[in-house]
Design an enzyme around this catalytic site. Sequence first.
Site, PDB file in Angstrom:
ATOM      1  CD  GLU A  40      -3.191   1.178   1.821  1.00 53.43           C
ATOM      2  OE1 GLU A  40      -3.682   0.070   2.102  1.00 53.43           O
ATOM      3  OE2 GLU A  40      -3.744   2.267   2.090  1.00 53.43           O
TER       4      GLU A  40
ATOM      5  CG  ASP B 270      -0.180  13.858  -1.609  1.00 55.11           C
ATOM      6  OD1 ASP B 270      -1.124  13.905  -0.793  1.00 55.11           O
ATOM      7  OD2 ASP B 270       0.975  13.550  -1.279  1.00 55.11           O
TER       8      ASP B 270
ATOM      9  CG  ASP C 222     -11.002  13.252  -4.530  1.00 57.26           C
ATOM     10  OD1 ASP C 222      -9.850  12.767  -4.592  1.00 57.26           O
ATOM     11  OD2 ASP C 222     -11.238  14.327  -3.961  1.00 57.26           O
TER      12      ASP C 222
ATOM     13  CB  THR D 125      -9.270   6.032   2.814  1.00 56.55           C
ATOM     14  OG1 THR D 125      -9.525   6.938   1.744  1.00 56.55           O
ATOM     15  CG2 THR D 125      -8.926   4.668   2.269  1.00 56.55           C
ATOM     16  NE  ARG D 126      -7.069  10.719   8.472  1.00 59.33           N
ATOM     17  CZ  ARG D 126      -7.282  11.344   9.621  1.00 59.33           C
ATOM     18  NH1 ARG D 126      -7.919  10.733  10.590  1.00 59.33           N
ATOM     19  NH2 ARG D 126      -6.854  12.582   9.803  1.00 59.33           N
ATOM     20  CE1 TYR D 127      -5.537  12.519   3.579  1.00 60.97           C
ATOM     21  CE2 TYR D 127      -6.209  14.206   2.022  1.00 60.97           C
ATOM     22  CZ  TYR D 127      -5.435  13.802   3.081  1.00 60.97           C
ATOM     23  OH  TYR D 127      -4.566  14.696   3.664  1.00 60.97           O
TER      24      TYR D 127
END
Length: 243
Positions: free
Chosen positions: A74, A148, A184, A221-223
């Site tokens: 990962e 990112d 996203d 996930t958090r993002y």
Amino acid sequence: MSDQNPPDGKHQSGAPWRNFYGRLKGKGLRKSQEGYLEEDLESLSPGKVSWEDNPDRTPLDLKALFGEKPMWLEIGFGGGEHMVHQAAQNPDVGIIGCEPYINGVAMLLGKIRKAGVENVAIHPGDVRDMFDVLPDGSVEKAFLLYPDPWPKKRHHRRRFVTQEHLQPLAKAMKPGAIFRVATDIEDYVRQTMEEVPKAGFEWLAEGPEDWRNSWDDWISTRYEQKALREDRTPHYMTFRRLG
Ligand SMILES: C[S@@+](CC[C@H](N)C(=O)[O-])C[C@H]1O[C@@H](n2cnc3c(N)ncnc32)[C@H](O)[C@@H]1O
């Protein structure tokens, strides 16, 4: 000669100059998290990854690490929720996670303790250093989740989905291995679709809408949660390593 700006793109140790543009440390760690870092991190090391410890770039001994278990990777695990989830669901697999953001590493360590998973290893640093020491064809599944985005055009070359990262990843992956990418950011989808196949992968989509459905074994996930709060649409892309 200053080691800050090497003229030949290398440090004095011989390590290549790899700029890292993300955050290495956020706000203060909780006392408990400092404890996890001190007590648990070393024992979860995958072996000698840094240039300092392994200047010859000797490949990792994955048998010593995970025995006969297949190995998954990962890249940029953030707070580690997906990594721990996969480790708990797949006890017959060994998972190596790479993340230079130390607060994220501390979060993962807390989750590892809570879940009691033992089939994980952590490189608290840049995945490019890991690529140097992964045996060829050793990764059976790789995850790149909400990398990112680097939205400005002049920063697109910092994105993970560039040949600088994708070629060493492809080399480390077993033919037929699966590479999952979630994002996203629409322009990140474009670049992923352009660059990942060039590195020797095929997109496994049965229809044009395929990217809309998360994987069956997915945990958000958090993002991803942040993206959903901000009304952006997740895209899930699955590739297979050719060869
Ligand atoms: C936007 S966050 C997403 C985190 C997590 N995957 C998620 O979905 O919540 C991207 C993460 O990638 C990490 N990252 C960036 N460059 C990296 C590199 N070269 N090697 C490993 N991780 C990297 C960053 O530190 C950051 O934690």
